[in-house]
Scaffold this active site. Structure first.
Site, PDB file in Angstrom:
ATOM      1  N   ASP A 133      -6.085   5.472   1.232  1.00 53.21           N
ATOM      2  CA  ASP A 133      -6.269   4.032   1.087  1.00 53.21           C
ATOM      3  C   ASP A 133      -7.643   3.674   1.645  1.00 53.21           C
ATOM      4  O   ASP A 133      -8.095   4.273   2.628  1.00 53.21           O
ATOM      5  CB  ASP A 133      -5.163   3.305   1.866  1.00 53.21           C
ATOM      6  CG  ASP A 133      -5.060   1.841   1.491  1.00 53.21           C
ATOM      7  OD1 ASP A 133      -6.001   1.087   1.810  1.00 53.21           O
ATOM      8  OD2 ASP A 133      -4.048   1.455   0.885  1.00 53.21           O
TER       9      ASP A 133
ATOM     10  N   HIS B 275       0.831  -1.205   0.000  1.00 57.42           N
ATOM     11  CA  HIS B 275       0.000   0.000   0.000  1.00 57.42           C
ATOM     12  C   HIS B 275       0.866   1.257   0.000  1.00 57.42           C
ATOM     13  O   HIS B 275       0.605   2.208  -0.741  1.00 57.42           O
ATOM     14  CB  HIS B 275      -0.923  -0.009   1.220  1.00 57.42           C
ATOM     15  CG  HIS B 275      -1.816  -1.208   1.296  1.00 57.42           C
ATOM     16  ND1 HIS B 275      -3.180  -1.121   1.159  1.00 57.42           N
ATOM     17  CD2 HIS B 275      -1.538  -2.528   1.506  1.00 57.42           C
ATOM     18  CE1 HIS B 275      -3.713  -2.334   1.286  1.00 57.42           C
ATOM     19  NE2 HIS B 275      -2.733  -3.197   1.498  1.00 57.42           N
TER      20      HIS B 275
END
Length: 459
Positions: free
Chosen positions: A122, A19
């Site tokens: 995210d 991520h």
């Protein structure tokens, strides 16, 4: 920022390597449009992202904000766990909740000096950014770090299958059982509540190979009328000679024949039992194929920690016996550069989405060995739909030891058979398509221009 006539973008990644990496590359791409970008994480995770990223051309234009979170107990990875999900990182994931207040302060500060604050977060950090809703000039965009195929099926199933889809998509579809720990499933559900405030969605994928699934995601029942952009791959699609000292694996690759080496790496969250490592070693040796094997334990919460790390043992004499055709790398390996090298012809991988995107963009087919999370369904996309890979371990048999004979067989298929050659050809065709897509007039470049036009509208 002394003018009111600016857009600033705040990027908030989830604190796990895949991520962090994707959103750091996205930060670089956005900043290339001369838009100030603020990347928010902890000091450790920011350092981790920077050190491990390849080809960040615009990092000088990124403002890094390193906020601290309270210390916590972080257990070591457990290679013998039934569920391969990296549960040892769960305390780190939950510690990210403490970023809410500093992120809220940063957003308020930027809101007073910029005309619009755009938050790209995210999907697992929606809780942290929730206070943007109190600012009149802020908006947020939900970033999904997984494939459109995987996220579509997840949402479609969760919504009770609101419309029919092609039956072949559901053939041999792995269950979600064993993909996540119960604690992480609870974490995801709680984040989902806060995602509804976003103005749209961003995906690190390409219409070149995920067009049908992006179309499904844009259907009203799922999109709820919000816009979406497919802006991937975020990683560089062409690799120029590194100005830094080259890694020993690249020097070794220089001496090998074209497409003769299989790259073996299972990402940053995989821990194998001693027994499984032995089977991999025997399988690679018996395959008689050239290889680079990245053999390292799963990332700990702090990858810079000097805590004792057990050296992973290989069968006696293994490295000596294979030294003419294989090397074992025990440190961080430059994955993108290895995949881009002309001597690399295959990738034995866990099928994490970063690895899939990098492999496809470099035209390298995969031998898929999913471990957890989105990886079992990424495997279906890679092997059954795109047909650029073969399966080493079927998800339904995830609890079984993979024997050396199976590893040997799949490696040989990928590297030394007509079937493998056809996969390589398809992977190379996708790579050409992806390269065209990111160039001027390409579908990805147009998508990026559209996103930038949207967030700077009226300014």
């Amino acid at each position: 920022m002394t003018t009111k006539y600016e857009v600033v973008v705040v990027i908030v990644p989830f604190p796990a390597q895949g991520h962090l990496n994707q959103l750091l590359h996205l930060s670089s791409l956005i900043s290339s449009y001369n838009i100030p970008v603020h990347y928010v994480s902890t000091k450790t995770h920011t350092r981790q992202a920077k050190i491990r990223a390849y080809g960040l051309s615009n990092s000088n234009n990124i403002h890094f904000h390193e906020f601290s979170t309270p210390s916590f107990q972080s257990p070591p990875p457990n290679p013998n766990s039934n569920i391969k999900f990296p549960s040892h990182l769960q305390p780190s994931f939950e510690s990210s909740y403490h970023l809410r207040n500093p992120v809220s302060s940063l957003l308020r500060s930027l809101s007073s000096t910029a005309r619009r604050v755009v938050v790209v977060h995210d999907s697992l950090m929606a809780y942290v950014v929730q206070d943007f809703t109190s600012l009149p000039n802020a908006e947020s965009y939900n970033f999904h770090s997984v494939s459109a195929f995987t996220i579509f099926l997840f949402l479609w199933e969760a919504m009770g299958k609101p419309f029919p889809i092609e039956a072949e998509m559901l053939e041999n579809l792995p269950s979600l059982e064993g993909c996540f720990s119960p604690e992480f499933e609870k974490f995801v559900k709680s984040e989902h509540e806060y995602s509804k405030f976003s103005s749209g969605k961003i995906y690190n994928t390409s219409r070149v190979f995920e067009g049908p699934f992006l179309d499904y995601l844009s259907k009203e029942q799922i999109s709820k009328g919000k816009q979406q952009w497919a802006l991937g791959p975020f990683n560089p699609v062409s690799i120029s000679g590194s100005i830094q000292q080259r890694h020993k694996s690249l020097t070794w690759l220089d001496k090998q024949g074209p497409k003769s080496v299989i790259f073996v790496s299972f990402g940053t969250t995989t821990s194998f039992s001693d027994e499984q490592i032995k089977e991999i070693a025997i399988g690679l040796e018996q395959s008689q194929q050239k290889f680079i094997w990245v053999l390292r334990d799963a990332d700990k919460e702090n990858v810079f920690s000097k805590d004792f790390t057990k050296k992973i043992e290989l069968p006696k004499g293994f490295e000596e016996r294979v030294k003419e055709r294989g090397i074992v790398v025990r440190d961080w390996a430059p994955q993108l550069e290895i995949l881009a090298h002309t001597s690399t012809g295959g990738f034995l991988s866990h099928c994490g989405w970063n690895s899939c995107m990098e492999s496809i963009s470099m035209g390298v087919p995969l031998a898929a060995w999913p471990m957890h999370s989105d990886q079992p369904r990424n495997t279906v996309l890679i092997t059954k739909i795109l047909k650029v890979g073969s399966v080493i371990k079927d998800w339904a048999r995830r609890d079984e030891l993979v024997k050396s004979s199976k590893i040997e067989k799949v490696v040989r298929i990928l590297m030394a058979s007509q079937e493998g050659e056809e996969m390589r050809k398809r992977a190379e065709e996708l790579s050409v398509g992806v390269n065209k897509a990111v160039g001027e007039g390409g579908v990805t470049k147009d998508g990026f221009d559209s996103f930038i036009a949207h967030i700077t509208r009226g300014i």
